[in-house]
Design a protein around this motif. Structure first.
Motif, PDB file in Angstrom:
ATOM      1  N   SER A   1     -11.292 -10.081 -51.469  1.00  0.00           N
ATOM      2  CA  SER A   1     -10.150 -10.231 -51.065  1.00  0.00           C
ATOM      3  C   SER A   1     -10.252 -10.412 -49.402  1.00  0.00           C
ATOM      4  O   SER A   1      -9.732 -11.652 -49.143  1.00  0.00           O
ATOM      5  CB  SER A   1      -9.126  -9.412 -51.430  1.00  0.00           C
ATOM      6  OG  SER A   1      -9.390  -7.929 -50.983  1.00  0.00           O
ATOM      7  N   ASN A   2     -11.183  -9.612 -48.848  1.00  0.00           N
ATOM      8  CA  ASN A   2     -11.313  -9.602 -47.279  1.00  0.00           C
ATOM      9  C   ASN A   2     -12.088 -11.093 -47.198  1.00  0.00           C
ATOM     10  O   ASN A   2     -11.357 -11.959 -46.198  1.00  0.00           O
ATOM     11  CB  ASN A   2     -12.252  -8.649 -46.777  1.00  0.00           C
ATOM     12  CG  ASN A   2     -12.042  -8.578 -45.516  1.00  0.00           C
ATOM     13  OD1 ASN A   2     -11.148  -8.363 -44.806  1.00  0.00           O
ATOM     14  ND2 ASN A   2     -13.382  -8.741 -44.794  1.00  0.00           N
TER      15      ASN A   2
ATOM     16  N   TRP B   1      -6.372 -10.160 -41.987  1.00  0.00           N
ATOM     17  CA  TRP B   1      -5.686  -9.329 -43.078  1.00  0.00           C
ATOM     18  C   TRP B   1      -5.388  -7.946 -42.658  1.00  0.00           C
ATOM     19  O   TRP B   1      -4.638  -7.023 -43.304  1.00  0.00           O
ATOM     20  CB  TRP B   1      -6.355  -9.211 -44.161  1.00  0.00           C
ATOM     21  CG  TRP B   1      -5.532  -9.266 -45.598  1.00  0.00           C
ATOM     22  CD1 TRP B   1      -4.159  -9.468 -45.495  1.00  0.00           C
ATOM     23  CD2 TRP B   1      -5.704  -8.948 -46.887  1.00  0.00           C
ATOM     24  NE1 TRP B   1      -3.621  -9.467 -46.950  1.00  0.00           N
ATOM     25  CE2 TRP B   1      -4.673  -9.150 -47.793  1.00  0.00           C
ATOM     26  CE3 TRP B   1      -7.030  -8.560 -47.604  1.00  0.00           C
ATOM     27  CZ2 TRP B   1      -4.482  -8.856 -49.147  1.00  0.00           C
ATOM     28  CZ3 TRP B   1      -6.816  -8.426 -48.992  1.00  0.00           C
ATOM     29  CH2 TRP B   1      -5.750  -8.648 -49.635  1.00  0.00           C
TER      30      TRP B   1
ATOM     31  N   LEU C   1     -13.255  -5.749 -55.327  1.00  0.00           N
ATOM     32  CA  LEU C   1     -12.300  -6.616 -54.916  1.00  0.00           C
ATOM     33  C   LEU C   1     -11.938  -6.518 -53.482  1.00  0.00           C
ATOM     34  O   LEU C   1     -11.444  -7.388 -52.966  1.00  0.00           O
ATOM     35  CB  LEU C   1     -11.249  -6.527 -55.873  1.00  0.00           C
ATOM     36  CG  LEU C   1     -11.265  -7.079 -57.392  1.00  0.00           C
ATOM     37  CD1 LEU C   1      -9.895  -6.821 -58.070  1.00  0.00           C
ATOM     38  CD2 LEU C   1     -11.679  -8.626 -57.494  1.00  0.00           C
TER      39      LEU C   1
ATOM     40  N   CYS D   1     -14.721 -19.544 -49.058  1.00  0.00           N
ATOM     41  CA  CYS D   1     -14.018 -18.547 -49.831  1.00  0.00           C
ATOM     42  C   CYS D   1     -14.851 -17.716 -50.669  1.00  0.00           C
ATOM     43  O   CYS D   1     -16.138 -17.941 -50.671  1.00  0.00           O
ATOM     44  CB  CYS D   1     -12.808 -18.961 -50.681  1.00  0.00           C
ATOM     45  SG  CYS D   1     -11.623 -17.898 -51.410  1.00  0.00           S
TER      46      CYS D   1
ATOM     47  N   PHE E   1      -8.278 -13.660 -55.732  1.00  0.00           N
ATOM     48  CA  PHE E   1      -9.194 -13.582 -54.645  1.00  0.00           C
ATOM     49  C   PHE E   1     -10.434 -14.569 -54.572  1.00  0.00           C
ATOM     50  O   PHE E   1     -11.318 -14.414 -53.756  1.00  0.00           O
ATOM     51  CB  PHE E   1      -9.555 -12.062 -54.497  1.00  0.00           C
ATOM     52  CG  PHE E   1      -8.236 -11.215 -54.535  1.00  0.00           C
ATOM     53  CD1 PHE E   1      -7.543 -11.295 -53.663  1.00  0.00           C
ATOM     54  CD2 PHE E   1      -8.365 -10.388 -55.574  1.00  0.00           C
ATOM     55  CE1 PHE E   1      -6.459 -10.383 -53.597  1.00  0.00           C
ATOM     56  CE2 PHE E   1      -7.411  -9.421 -55.691  1.00  0.00           C
ATOM     57  CZ  PHE E   1      -6.268  -9.482 -54.679  1.00  0.00           C
ATOM     58  N   SER E   2     -10.517 -15.272 -55.556  1.00  0.00           N
ATOM     59  CA  SER E   2     -11.643 -16.109 -55.940  1.00  0.00           C
ATOM     60  C   SER E   2     -11.340 -17.567 -56.143  1.00  0.00           C
ATOM     61  O   SER E   2     -10.512 -17.880 -56.605  1.00  0.00           O
ATOM     62  CB  SER E   2     -12.382 -15.587 -57.160  1.00  0.00           C
ATOM     63  OG  SER E   2     -13.369 -16.339 -57.575  1.00  0.00           O
TER      64      SER E   2
ATOM     65  N   ALA F   1     -11.732 -13.771 -48.757  1.00  0.00           N
ATOM     66  CA  ALA F   1     -10.780 -14.818 -49.225  1.00  0.00           C
ATOM     67  C   ALA F   1      -9.829 -15.147 -48.177  1.00  0.00           C
ATOM     68  O   ALA F   1      -9.481 -16.316 -47.795  1.00  0.00           O
ATOM     69  CB  ALA F   1      -9.996 -14.478 -50.728  1.00  0.00           C
ATOM     70  N   VAL F   2      -9.261 -14.098 -47.686  1.00  0.00           N
ATOM     71  CA  VAL F   2      -7.976 -13.952 -46.491  1.00  0.00           C
ATOM     72  C   VAL F   2      -8.730 -14.804 -45.405  1.00  0.00           C
ATOM     73  O   VAL F   2      -8.159 -15.369 -44.465  1.00  0.00           O
ATOM     74  CB  VAL F   2      -7.509 -12.937 -46.314  1.00  0.00           C
ATOM     75  CG1 VAL F   2      -6.406 -12.758 -45.078  1.00  0.00           C
ATOM     76  CG2 VAL F   2      -6.709 -12.397 -47.815  1.00  0.00           C
TER      77      VAL F   2
END
Length: 548
Positions: free
Chosen positions: A89-90, A394, A85, A157, A127-128, A92-93
């Motif tokens: 998450s990296n 981030w 994750l 994403c 995050f997805s 996604a942001v």
């Protein structure tokens, strides 16, 4: 008649990735995905095995940015998925395309406390952009294709695909598998919206034409869109001053500090973004929805038909140019000093000069760490687009070694130079073994100042309490021999404490282009806490803006 050949879910997943044009995967193998990784290699998909899913995930996210196509991460179930994750998450942001694939427990055992059981589809939701779970082998190829396409559609994403262990083992006839695979096409290219109207473009150009103090600010989305040619045309045609964010230097080499809080002080009159939702959130005067490259091409067409230019004598351009020249002059004066024991500026200047001497193709520079990254953003000049990777939106630390590996794999032929703080390096230092195992052309340079921001700099009179003899929360072992770590795996290492030692280490390492760790000894009092720009580099104004 002989029985028809069967194919299992693991092989079908591997073939689906290969047919979709995925060149490589990053990850950590184990139950139940080892066979998937092995089948992927047999199908022509390179597999880069890591020691930790976090670093592998960071590599997959950076791969998506560098190539424009989703980077793929493979993890085991449960804790492997959770570790992954970090990379998801990296992605996604930062709006980078990525696909994370995880194995999971048998469907029949769900809810019974099975080995590494976790509701992974639910866990990845924040995050997805798109998640799917294959419940039978025949669904795998379609889901792989859908996830890859979703990762790049609209705003890029991360996406997620869950494949339970019983589905990976399940078999289907080879003829059925071939039919499913034949439906896959390599169509995971960037799909930008085409909703622009001539009226919107005309309004945007009118605002630029009549603006008193225009400024073009471009971010890493412009780099992702390969918009450097269109940006160059816009800037050179109009003379408008420009400011790239640290990873967005797609137009020409500039020296700028990180505009960390730019949106807090700058009113956005015109915003270009591939996402309509992002534009509605920012509320600019004019929002242009679409791929930056395509939007700028339309803007340039309108300007070409009725040209205008903010010349060098324009008061706004002249003022910015003077400020930029003064600031760069002050920075160069600081860089010219040879300070020993090293501060951050002296070795950074030596590294900058060595990188510039490489020529084309320019090395990819990876940077992380509080002081190390912030100083590097202003000093290390990129000559080509998409040749810088750092903590970005981030502020993620620990990305360094994963980014290095992705850069070397995704950009063969380029040297990769990582400039790391000792704290940032420590997050993923074990991945130097991965560098050696694959003999990747990565030079890791560690700025070793003995801790987070520096060593133990506490006033002895203030150290009290039952744990007063413990090391400071910010300090590491003084003089740590980080360079020796890679030596354990057969890699090369150097230690440098003077300009001559550093120049010699860089020259040898850049020539050999093999995995090397260079341990630079930095004065533990040279740094400051991240965000304290007033004290981090005394006497140096960090507000650099390069105009036309």
């Amino acid at each position: 008649m002989a029985d028809e050949t069967l194919i299992d879910g693991a092989a079908l997943a591997a073939l689906s990735l290969a047919r979709s044009g995925v060149p490589c995967m990053y990850g950590v193998v184990g139950i139940p995905v080892t066979s998937l990784a092995s089948r992927a290699v047999a199908a022509g998909v390179r597999f880069i095995a890591f020691h930790n899913e976090q670093s592998a995930g960071y590599a997959a996210s950076a791969h998506g940015y560098l190539t424009g196509r989703p980077g793929v991460l493979l993890t085991v179930s449960g804790p492997g998925c959770v570790h992954g994750l970090a990379g998801l998450s990296n992605a996604a942001v930062n709006a980078w395309p990525m696909l994370m694939i995880s194995g999971s427990c048998d469907q029949a055992d769900a809810g019974r406390g099975d080995f590494q059981e976790l509701d992974q589809v639910e866990a990845v939701k924040p995050f997805s952009k798109f998640s799917a779970k294959a419940t039978r082998a025949s669904e795998i190829s379609r889901m792989v294709s859908e996830c890859l396409a979703e990762a790049v559609s609209g705003r890029p994403c991360g996406c997620y695909l869950d494949i339970p262990s019983d589905v990976l083992r399940q078999t289907i006839p080879n003829s059925e598998a071939e039919k499913l695979l034949s439906e896959i096409t390599e169509d995971a290219g960037f799909q930008a919206e085409e909703a622009l109207e001539t009226l919107e473009i005309d309004k945007a150009v009118s605002i630029l034409r009549h603006a008193e103090r225009p400024l073009v600010v471009f971010g890493k989305g412009a780099a992702f869109a390969r918009a450097e040619g269109e940006l160059k045309a816009l800037i050179e045609r109009t003379g408008i001053p420009f400011l790239p964010t640290p990873m967005a230097r797609v137009y020409c080499p500039t020296r700028t500090s990180s505009p960390r809080r730019l949106h807090d002080r700058l009113r956005l009159f015109i915003l270009v973004d591939v996402s309509k939702e992002e534009i509605e959130l920012r509320k600019p005067c004019v929002g242009l929805v679409g791929d930056a490259k395509k939007v700028l091409n339309l803007v340039n067409r309108v300007i070409k038909d009725d040209p205008f230019c903010f010349g060098r004598s324009h008061p706004w351009v002249e003022a910015l140019s003077k400020k930029a020249k003064d600031n760069v002059g002050r920075m160069e004066a600081q860089l010219a000093k040879e300070v020993v024991p090293f501060n951050f500026l002296t070795p950074m200047r030596i590294i900058r000069d060595a990188i510039l001497d490489v020529g084309s193709p320019a090395p990819i520079v990876v940077s992380e760490g509080a002081n190390t990254m912030d100083v590097g953003r202003a000093v290390l000049v990129q000559m080509e687009p998409r040749t810088r990777l750092d903590a970005v939106t981030w502020g993620t630390m620990g990305v360094g070694l994963g980014y290095c590996i992705a850069a070397a794999v995704a950009s063969p032929g380029r040297l990769v130079v990582a400039v790391e703080g000792d704290s940032g390096f420590g997050f993923s230092a074990m991945e130097v073994e991965t560098l050696v195992r694959h003999q990747l052309p990565v030079i890791v340079i560690v700025f070793n100042n003995g801790g987070v921001y520096g060593g133990d700099r506490r006033n002895p009179d203030e150290i009290t309490g039952p744990y007063k003899d413990d090391p400071a929360p910010t300090s590491f072992v003084p003089g740590a021999a980080y360079h020796k770590l890679i030596e354990a795996f057969g890699g090369k290492c150097c230690i440098a404490g003077t300009p001559l030692e550093l120049k010699s280490a860089l020259s040898e390492s850049f020539t050999v282009r093999k995995p090397v760790v260079i341990n630079i000894m930095i004065d533990p009092y040279a740094g400051a806490e991240s965000g304290d720009c007033n004290t981090r580099i005394k006497g140096w104004n960090k507000s650099f803006i390069m105009g036309k």
